[in-house]
Design a protein around this motif. Sequence first.
Motif, PDB file in Angstrom:
ATOM      1  N   SER A 183      95.206  -6.454-113.299  1.00 30.41           N
ATOM      2  CA  SER A 183      94.753  -6.022-114.493  1.00 30.41           C
ATOM      3  C   SER A 183      93.835  -6.711-115.296  1.00 30.41           C
ATOM      4  N   ALA A 184      92.672  -5.837-115.892  1.00 36.55           N
ATOM      5  CA  ALA A 184      91.966  -7.018-116.806  1.00 36.55           C
ATOM      6  C   ALA A 184      92.513  -7.544-117.752  1.00 36.55           C
ATOM      7  N   LEU A 185      92.363  -9.071-118.237  1.00 31.53           N
ATOM      8  CA  LEU A 185      93.214  -9.731-118.983  1.00 31.53           C
ATOM      9  C   LEU A 185      92.155 -10.273-120.242  1.00 31.53           C
ATOM     10  N   TYR A 186      92.537 -10.105-121.291  1.00 38.26           N
ATOM     11  CA  TYR A 186      91.468 -10.663-122.664  1.00 38.26           C
ATOM     12  C   TYR A 186      92.201 -11.407-123.332  1.00 38.26           C
ATOM     13  N   SER A 187      93.190 -12.410-123.001  1.00 42.69           N
ATOM     14  CA  SER A 187      93.870 -13.296-123.600  1.00 42.69           C
ATOM     15  C   SER A 187      94.588 -14.302-122.905  1.00 42.69           C
ATOM     16  N   LEU A 188      94.859 -15.491-123.469  1.00 47.06           N
ATOM     17  CA  LEU A 188      95.560 -16.525-122.510  1.00 47.06           C
ATOM     18  C   LEU A 188      96.878 -15.932-122.216  1.00 47.06           C
ATOM     19  N   ILE A 189      97.559 -15.427-123.099  1.00 48.63           N
ATOM     20  CA  ILE A 189      98.790 -15.124-122.984  1.00 48.63           C
ATOM     21  C   ILE A 189      98.713 -13.443-122.107  1.00 48.63           C
ATOM     22  N   PRO A 190      99.485 -13.405-121.124  1.00 49.39           N
ATOM     23  CA  PRO A 190      99.274 -12.188-120.385  1.00 49.39           C
ATOM     24  C   PRO A 190     100.051 -11.128-120.843  1.00 49.39           C
ATOM     25  N   GLN A 191      99.559  -9.721-120.941  1.00 49.77           N
ATOM     26  CA  GLN A 191     100.399  -8.617-121.333  1.00 49.77           C
ATOM     27  C   GLN A 191     101.921  -8.622-120.851  1.00 49.77           C
ATOM     28  N   GLY A 192     102.794  -8.181-121.661  1.00 49.46           N
ATOM     29  CA  GLY A 192     104.201  -8.144-121.514  1.00 49.46           C
ATOM     30  C   GLY A 192     104.943  -9.523-121.742  1.00 49.46           C
ATOM     31  N   MET A 193     104.331 -10.510-122.424  1.00 49.42           N
ATOM     32  CA  MET A 193     104.729 -11.483-123.003  1.00 49.42           C
ATOM     33  C   MET A 193     104.428 -11.763-124.448  1.00 49.42           C
ATOM     34  N   SER A 194     105.578 -12.137-125.181  1.00 45.45           N
ATOM     35  CA  SER A 194     105.378 -12.276-126.596  1.00 45.45           C
ATOM     36  C   SER A 194     104.321 -13.097-126.922  1.00 45.45           C
ATOM     37  N   GLY A 195     103.632 -12.704-127.936  1.00 39.79           N
ATOM     38  CA  GLY A 195     102.282 -13.479-128.204  1.00 39.79           C
ATOM     39  C   GLY A 195     101.025 -12.955-127.667  1.00 39.79           C
ATOM     40  N   HIS A 196     101.056 -11.812-126.767  1.00 45.73           N
ATOM     41  CA  HIS A 196     100.066 -11.394-126.182  1.00 45.73           C
ATOM     42  C   HIS A 196      98.874 -10.564-127.206  1.00 45.73           C
ATOM     43  N   THR A 197      97.547 -10.892-127.163  1.00 45.83           N
ATOM     44  CA  THR A 197      96.550 -10.319-127.836  1.00 45.83           C
ATOM     45  C   THR A 197      95.434  -9.792-126.931  1.00 45.83           C
ATOM     46  N   THR A 198      94.452  -9.276-127.712  1.00 44.65           N
ATOM     47  CA  THR A 198      93.344  -8.892-126.889  1.00 44.65           C
ATOM     48  C   THR A 198      91.986  -9.571-127.764  1.00 44.65           C
ATOM     49  N   THR A 199      92.161 -10.730-127.732  1.00 46.98           N
ATOM     50  CA  THR A 199      91.014 -11.531-128.771  1.00 46.98           C
ATOM     51  C   THR A 199      89.729 -11.599-127.923  1.00 46.98           C
ATOM     52  N   PHE A 200      89.790 -11.664-126.555  1.00 45.33           N
ATOM     53  CA  PHE A 200      88.358 -11.520-125.995  1.00 45.33           C
ATOM     54  C   PHE A 200      87.783 -10.306-125.789  1.00 45.33           C
ATOM     55  N   TYR A 201      88.598  -9.174-126.090  1.00 46.71           N
ATOM     56  CA  TYR A 201      88.041  -8.107-126.007  1.00 46.71           C
ATOM     57  C   TYR A 201      87.567  -7.660-127.373  1.00 46.71           C
ATOM     58  N   ASP A 202      88.087  -8.312-128.456  1.00 47.09           N
ATOM     59  CA  ASP A 202      87.701  -7.869-129.725  1.00 47.09           C
ATOM     60  C   ASP A 202      86.387  -8.724-129.955  1.00 47.09           C
ATOM     61  N   ARG A 203      86.074  -9.691-129.392  1.00 49.03           N
ATOM     62  CA  ARG A 203      84.833 -10.420-129.456  1.00 49.03           C
ATOM     63  C   ARG A 203      83.803  -9.993-128.591  1.00 49.03           C
ATOM     64  N   TYR A 204      84.152  -9.684-127.357  1.00 54.38           N
ATOM     65  CA  TYR A 204      83.364  -9.541-126.012  1.00 54.38           C
ATOM     66  C   TYR A 204      83.811  -8.257-125.468  1.00 54.38           C
ATOM     67  N   PRO A 205      83.577  -6.994-126.151  1.00 56.16           N
ATOM     68  CA  PRO A 205      84.279  -5.997-125.648  1.00 56.16           C
ATOM     69  C   PRO A 205      83.718  -5.300-124.413  1.00 56.16           C
ATOM     70  N   LYS A 206      82.389  -5.641-124.175  1.00 57.03           N
ATOM     71  CA  LYS A 206      82.021  -5.178-122.944  1.00 57.03           C
ATOM     72  C   LYS A 206      80.764  -6.075-122.395  1.00 57.03           C
ATOM     73  N   PRO A 207      80.489  -5.995-121.045  1.00 50.93           N
ATOM     74  CA  PRO A 207      79.153  -6.670-120.681  1.00 50.93           C
ATOM     75  C   PRO A 207      77.761  -6.409-121.254  1.00 50.93           C
ATOM     76  N   ASP A 208      77.305  -7.524-121.773  1.00 52.15           N
ATOM     77  CA  ASP A 208      76.296  -7.306-122.823  1.00 52.15           C
ATOM     78  C   ASP A 208      74.912  -8.237-122.552  1.00 52.15           C
ATOM     79  N   PRO A 209      74.197  -8.343-121.426  1.00 51.56           N
ATOM     80  CA  PRO A 209      73.252  -9.170-121.261  1.00 51.56           C
ATOM     81  C   PRO A 209      72.409  -9.504-122.280  1.00 51.56           C
ATOM     82  N   GLU A 210      72.038  -8.674-123.107  1.00 50.50           N
ATOM     83  CA  GLU A 210      71.027  -8.874-124.174  1.00 50.50           C
ATOM     84  C   GLU A 210      71.593  -9.468-125.120  1.00 50.50           C
ATOM     85  N   ARG A 211      72.864  -9.334-125.515  1.00 50.23           N
ATOM     86  CA  ARG A 211      73.389 -10.194-126.523  1.00 50.23           C
ATOM     87  C   ARG A 211      73.605 -11.565-126.157  1.00 50.23           C
ATOM     88  N   ALA A 212      73.984 -11.754-124.739  1.00 50.71           N
ATOM     89  CA  ALA A 212      73.911 -13.073-124.340  1.00 50.71           C
ATOM     90  C   ALA A 212      72.774 -13.619-124.365  1.00 50.71           C
TER      91      ALA A 212
END
Length: 507
Positions: free
Chosen positions: A308-337
């Motif tokens: 499963s795609a992972l968007y944080s250091l702490i995996p889903q199902g463990m206390s402290g999990h977030t989606t911080t990378f999805y919040d900052r980089y929600p989808k591939p965006d070559p133009e933004r890069a």
Amino acid sequence: MALLTVGALAGCSLLPTAEAEQKPIDVGTTDTVTSLDPAGAYDVGSWSLYSNLYQSLMTFTPGATRPVPDAAKWCRFSGEDLRTFRCELRDDLRFPSGRRVTAEDVRFSFDRIAAIKDPLGPLPVLDTLKYVHAEGRTVTFELSTPDATFPYKIATGAGSIVDSRRYKPDRLRQGTSVDGTGPYLLNEYVSGRKAVLVPNPHYRGAVRQQSSPVDIHYFVDPKRLGKAWKAGRLDVAARQMPPEDIKELSSPTATGVKVMANPAGTTRVMAFNVREGSAMHRREVRQAAADLVDRPALARKVHHRTVSALYSLIPQGMSGHTTTFYDRYPKPDPERARARLAAAGVTLPVDITLGYSSGAATDEETAELRRQLESGGLFRVKTVRQEWTAFQKSYADGDFDAFCIGWVADFPDPDTFTAPLVGQKSALHTGYRSARIEELIRSTQRNSRRARAVTDFHAIQRIVARDVPMIPLWQKKEYVLGTETITGTQYLSDGTGVWRLWRLGRM
């Protein structure tokens, strides 16, 4: 007042029934054992073996979230500041030589890890340990900062107890001999090929059942492991079968096999060498890479939806999990890069080396990551594949600009996905330093009530998503295959870092 007190479990010896007549259970894995000496390895293959051959003061029982005594009668914090942790050693422990295990052996085992400081060793796990004192049967650990997770840490391979008369205090032991007090003895070992384990009749500790002899067969890649399984040469196949085989064997029509999907904390990240001189030294370059990574494509095209795609250091199902990378980089965006790199004045394309080692679909995964990073002409990627031990040395020495590596939970707490990965004593040797993250890590460790540390774990992950010392890629369950005549495969691994070979048996 003790903040953590764990009562002793009454120990029972492992008394194999007609051991000579028992047929060994054949277990296959792609794990690699870096060293038989606990001071020289911090990887899942080595620690899996250690949990069978050595004892730690504490251990984890199946499904447990807190450690229990193993080589210890009891362990507890002294006082309320979480800086002093004491354990009383069991009276009935003996090394294979017959010598009684002493508190001094325990002190020696921890001190030599600090003295040897092997770059591939477990010193990062013991980052809060200041010194160890032994008196009588009592071992006292003094910590540099409060650390509620310390009991978890000494329940791992980092807490393996060795014989102070058989191991040198300042260098790793060579050869294939092991002097531990675990549930098994090592009868034979051929590096990279086979480990023959027989029950230890003198074991005393938390394990309460008879065990069967086990032959562990090591395979250089998942395809060879899969081939051996299909040929009927194995009773159990653990890490890592090819994704396409897992998909096929997990189907309702599959027969003759039991597939256990343990929700273990297994993740994979692309880590960056942030040292000066590396192409990934600048944060803007790392952020641009994060703009380009397509996790769902990796899960779908490479891993056949077994991850499963992972968007944080702490995996889903463990206390402290977030989606911080999805919040900052929600989808591939070559133009933004591209815009990000242009604003930073970065010359294109950015030339990088991407290192990796063998594993399930790693060639295909690395090829897909290379394609993603090179999209739009922003990066030019040279991939380098190495054998596991050489790979570990290369990334520790900073030979790669980026490298892909799997991470398996050492113990069931989110600290295992933060301190060893982005702390100042990171096991990945990326060169990344953040005073604020270090402050937050210490704050999480001061909380004996772990749920109260969630806010700080969230803050750590927000900083990581901004600084991008690494990019989380995916997480997965840990699949274990067993024939219909084998019992106990559900207990083999469960995210606690313990590989319970002694739970395997024949019907």
